[in-house]
Scaffold this active site. Sequence first.
Site, PDB file in Angstrom:
ATOM      1  N   ASN A 297       0.706  -1.218   0.089  1.00  0.00           N
ATOM      2  CA  ASN A 297       0.107  -0.125   0.006  1.00  0.00           C
ATOM      3  C   ASN A 297       0.973   1.175   0.015  1.00  0.00           C
ATOM      4  OD1 ASN A 297      -2.249  -1.756  -0.326  1.00  0.00           O
ATOM      5  ND2 ASN A 297      -2.937  -1.337   2.266  1.00  0.00           N
TER       6      ASN A 297
ATOM      7  N   ARG B 207      -6.902  -2.130  -7.146  1.00  0.00           N
ATOM      8  CA  ARG B 207      -7.127  -0.765  -6.550  1.00  0.00           C
ATOM      9  C   ARG B 207      -6.377   0.181  -6.742  1.00  0.00           C
ATOM     10  NH1 ARG B 207     -11.996   1.001  -5.297  1.00  0.00           N
ATOM     11  NH2 ARG B 207     -12.319   2.343  -3.571  1.00  0.00           N
TER      12      ARG B 207
ATOM     13  N   ASP C  33      -7.260  -4.473   7.166  1.00  0.00           N
ATOM     14  CA  ASP C  33      -6.638  -5.602   6.424  1.00  0.00           C
ATOM     15  C   ASP C  33      -6.229  -6.763   7.364  1.00  0.00           C
ATOM     16  OD1 ASP C  33      -7.351  -3.850   4.224  1.00  0.00           O
ATOM     17  OD2 ASP C  33      -5.052  -3.260   3.943  1.00  0.00           O
TER      18      ASP C  33
ATOM     19  N   ILE D 125     -14.562  -0.540   8.727  1.00  0.00           N
ATOM     20  CA  ILE D 125     -14.279   0.082   7.672  1.00  0.00           C
ATOM     21  C   ILE D 125     -15.160  -0.464   6.173  1.00  0.00           C
ATOM     22  CG2 ILE D 125     -12.245   0.731   6.282  1.00  0.00           C
ATOM     23  CD1 ILE D 125     -12.139   1.779   9.007  1.00  0.00           C
TER      24      ILE D 125
HETATM   25  C1  UD1 Z   1      -4.376  -0.014  -2.255  1.00  0.00           C
HETATM   26  C2  UD1 Z   1      -4.508   0.626  -0.823  1.00  0.00           C
HETATM   27  O1  UD1 Z   1      -4.034   1.435  -0.175  1.00  0.00           O
HETATM   28  N1  UD1 Z   1      -5.493  -0.227  -0.405  1.00  0.00           N
HETATM   29  C3  UD1 Z   1      -5.891   0.192   1.133  1.00  0.00           C
HETATM   30  C4  UD1 Z   1      -6.812   1.397   1.209  1.00  0.00           C
HETATM   31  O2  UD1 Z   1      -7.928   1.117   0.197  1.00  0.00           O
HETATM   32  P1  UD1 Z   1      -8.706   2.503  -0.067  1.00  0.00           P
HETATM   33  O3  UD1 Z   1      -7.955   3.485  -0.038  1.00  0.00           O
HETATM   34  O4  UD1 Z   1      -9.735   2.029  -0.955  1.00  0.00           O
HETATM   35  O5  UD1 Z   1      -9.628   2.419   1.241  1.00  0.00           O
HETATM   36  P2  UD1 Z   1     -10.283   4.036   1.956  1.00  0.00           P
HETATM   37  O6  UD1 Z   1      -9.628   4.426   3.035  1.00  0.00           O
HETATM   38  O7  UD1 Z   1     -10.637   4.869   0.695  1.00  0.00           O
HETATM   39  O8  UD1 Z   1     -11.776   3.369   1.931  1.00  0.00           O
HETATM   40  C5  UD1 Z   1     -12.283   3.017   3.464  1.00  0.00           C
HETATM   41  C6  UD1 Z   1     -13.768   3.287   3.402  1.00  0.00           C
HETATM   42  O9  UD1 Z   1     -14.064   4.802   3.111  1.00  0.00           O
HETATM   43  C7  UD1 Z   1     -14.975   4.659   2.185  1.00  0.00           C
HETATM   44  N2  UD1 Z   1     -14.791   5.697   1.201  1.00  0.00           N
HETATM   45  C8  UD1 Z   1     -13.605   5.697   0.725  1.00  0.00           C
HETATM   46  C9  UD1 Z   1     -13.241   6.853  -0.301  1.00  0.00           C
HETATM   47  C10 UD1 Z   1     -14.229   7.491  -0.920  1.00  0.00           C
HETATM   48  O10 UD1 Z   1     -14.137   8.328  -1.732  1.00  0.00           O
HETATM   49  N3  UD1 Z   1     -15.700   7.521  -0.366  1.00  0.00           N
HETATM   50  C11 UD1 Z   1     -15.824   6.336   0.407  1.00  0.00           C
HETATM   51  O11 UD1 Z   1     -16.838   6.401   0.931  1.00  0.00           O
HETATM   52  C12 UD1 Z   1     -15.032   3.439   1.539  1.00  0.00           C
HETATM   53  O12 UD1 Z   1     -16.185   2.928   0.968  1.00  0.00           O
HETATM   54  C13 UD1 Z   1     -14.561   2.249   2.691  1.00  0.00           C
HETATM   55  O13 UD1 Z   1     -15.691   2.022   3.142  1.00  0.00           O
HETATM   56  O14 UD1 Z   1      -7.136   1.546   2.579  1.00  0.00           O
HETATM   57  C14 UD1 Z   1      -7.954   0.460   3.127  1.00  0.00           C
HETATM   58  C15 UD1 Z   1      -8.386   0.955   4.433  1.00  0.00           C
HETATM   59  O15 UD1 Z   1      -7.218   0.867   5.396  1.00  0.00           O
HETATM   60  C16 UD1 Z   1      -7.098  -0.862   3.095  1.00  0.00           C
HETATM   61  O16 UD1 Z   1      -8.038  -1.771   3.216  1.00  0.00           O
HETATM   62  C17 UD1 Z   1      -6.723  -1.062   1.641  1.00  0.00           C
HETATM   63  O17 UD1 Z   1      -5.914  -2.382   1.692  1.00  0.00           O
HETATM   64  C1  PEP Z   2      -8.075  -4.266   0.448  1.00  0.00           C
HETATM   65  C2  PEP Z   2      -6.969  -4.515   0.163  1.00  0.00           C
HETATM   66  O1  PEP Z   2      -6.186  -4.197  -0.873  1.00  0.00           O
HETATM   67  P1  PEP Z   2      -6.970  -3.285  -2.175  1.00  0.00           P
HETATM   68  O2  PEP Z   2      -7.305  -1.910  -1.724  1.00  0.00           O
HETATM   69  O3  PEP Z   2      -5.628  -3.004  -2.992  1.00  0.00           O
HETATM   70  O4  PEP Z   2      -7.972  -3.992  -2.919  1.00  0.00           O
HETATM   71  C3  PEP Z   2      -6.112  -5.153   1.173  1.00  0.00           C
HETATM   72  O5  PEP Z   2      -4.932  -5.029   0.896  1.00  0.00           O
HETATM   73  O6  PEP Z   2      -6.570  -6.032   2.032  1.00  0.00           O
END
Ligand code: UD1
Ligand code: PEP
Length: 421
Positions: free
Chosen positions: A23, A95, A306, A328
């Site tokens: 990440n 992602r 995670d 989350i």
């Molecule tokens: C590639 C990477 O770094 N992946 C990590 C990143 O995913 P990722 O960046 O996708 O996770 P986010 O922190 O954005 O998402 C967390 C929560 O916020 C919500 N949300 C997010 C963005 C948005 O624009 N709107 C919204 O509602 C999502 O639906 C989710 O429920 O952080 C997650 C939470 O620590 C980890 O599980 C993933 O491994």
């Molecule tokens: C949710 C995960 O990854 P990604 O955001 O890349 O799908 C993860 O690493 O567990």
Amino acid sequence: MVRYRVRGGNALRGTAFIQGAKNAVLPMIGAALLAPKGRTVLRNVPIIEDVRRAVELAEAVGAYVELHESERTLVIDASRVDSPVLPARIARRFRGSVLFTPALLHRLGEAIVEGVGGCNLGSRNLDFHYLGYKRLGAIVDEEETVIHVKASGLTGATLYLDTPSHTGTENLIMAAALANGTTVIENAALEPEVLDVIDMLTKMGARISGGGTGFITVEGVDELHAVEHTVMPDRLDAGVFAMAAAITGGELSLVGTGLDLGVVRYKLEQMGVEFARQGAVLHVRSEGKLRPINIITDTYPGFATDLQSPMMTVAALADGTSYIHERIFDGRFALAGELNKMKANVEVDGSRAVVRGRTPLTGTQVTAHDLRSGIALVLAGLAAEGETVIDSGYLIDRGHAHLAARMRALGADITREISER
Ligand SMILES: CC(=O)N[C@H]1[C@@H](OP(=O)(O)OP(=O)(O)OC[C@H]2O[C@@H](n3ccc(=O)[nH]c3=O)[C@H](O)[C@@H]2O)O[C@H](CO)[C@@H](O)[C@@H]1O
Ligand SMILES: C=C(OP(=O)(O)O)C(=O)O
């Protein structure tokens, strides 16, 4: 088709080499595309499928990339970036593809996102990303599955995230880094990986302050340059190895500079696992007898979502009832049904799970629904009686490098198999 076959019963002992952070490296590959001259060098790159996809995606937009696997080094020459399209066939597989948008916006004035993949964890919105780009002056067209972002130059603004999104924070920092004027991002993510990305961008010439406080200020600059950066250790990979020692009654030295497991360490300590810091090495030891635990997932510094899945396996092997509250993602409990196939006793009610341990786990054929449920099933296999076969191994390979070889070196009976199907 990749699958993992695990025969349980062996205690894991020895030195575990922790990989670089998935990440952190994915946004760094996106950041490297912001530099129009020279070559970026990334060290300690985990050789995982998501990195391979990121390399393919960088090449698809025109960059020249060398992945030196045995040196765990990426060399990225982004002097040519000539396609704004993040093609579905690559972008939908991980992602991290979303992290290429700011570079395309700055370099080409547009990004066409044909899809974003990643683990299937329920709703994974991107509205904070797109609302942020709009506040910075971009036009965002959201069609069915394709998103078209256009901007002939961005202008600094005050941005607010409803929740501190990990990739959302990284994307908005990268968008603001080359914007005209000052951007403030309120309720920014605090994850160590985000801070590592800020470190790299700062070396590249970005002017970013407030990392780790929740309020980030970015003063836009005219150009960023290529740098060398060493990716931080993967605390999720480290957590998994610590848990492997915990459930098998093993003893491991975790090697990975500056590794801090934070709340995961404290929770495992509460369960009876012993940790000792020995300079740069973190030593983990367990008698194999574990107390139950309560887990509430949260953004950093809370318990990482995670690691919630692998922790469910650990809880299934503890003596007593554990409680897990997933805050989350709304679809992170697909693992429960698979663990129950192995004779665990996990009951799910909405975002809460009750894990009644300890039931002796029995190996069987199980399905990884996402990366972390996959690795959680590998852990279950290590502690189960008999043989556990886990499909699809690709999901595990998305985030863990050379898993079978690293675990075998510690005494585990695990193989990675490739079949035609
Ligand atoms: C590639 C990477 O770094 N992946 C990590 C990143 O995913 P990722 O960046 O996708 O996770 P986010 O922190 O954005 O998402 C967390 C929560 O916020 C919500 N949300 C997010 C963005 C948005 O624009 N709107 C919204 O509602 C999502 O639906 C989710 O429920 O952080 C997650 C939470 O620590 C980890 O599980 C993933 O491994
Ligand atoms: C949710 C995960 O990854 P990604 O955001 O890349 O799908 C993860 O690493 O567990």
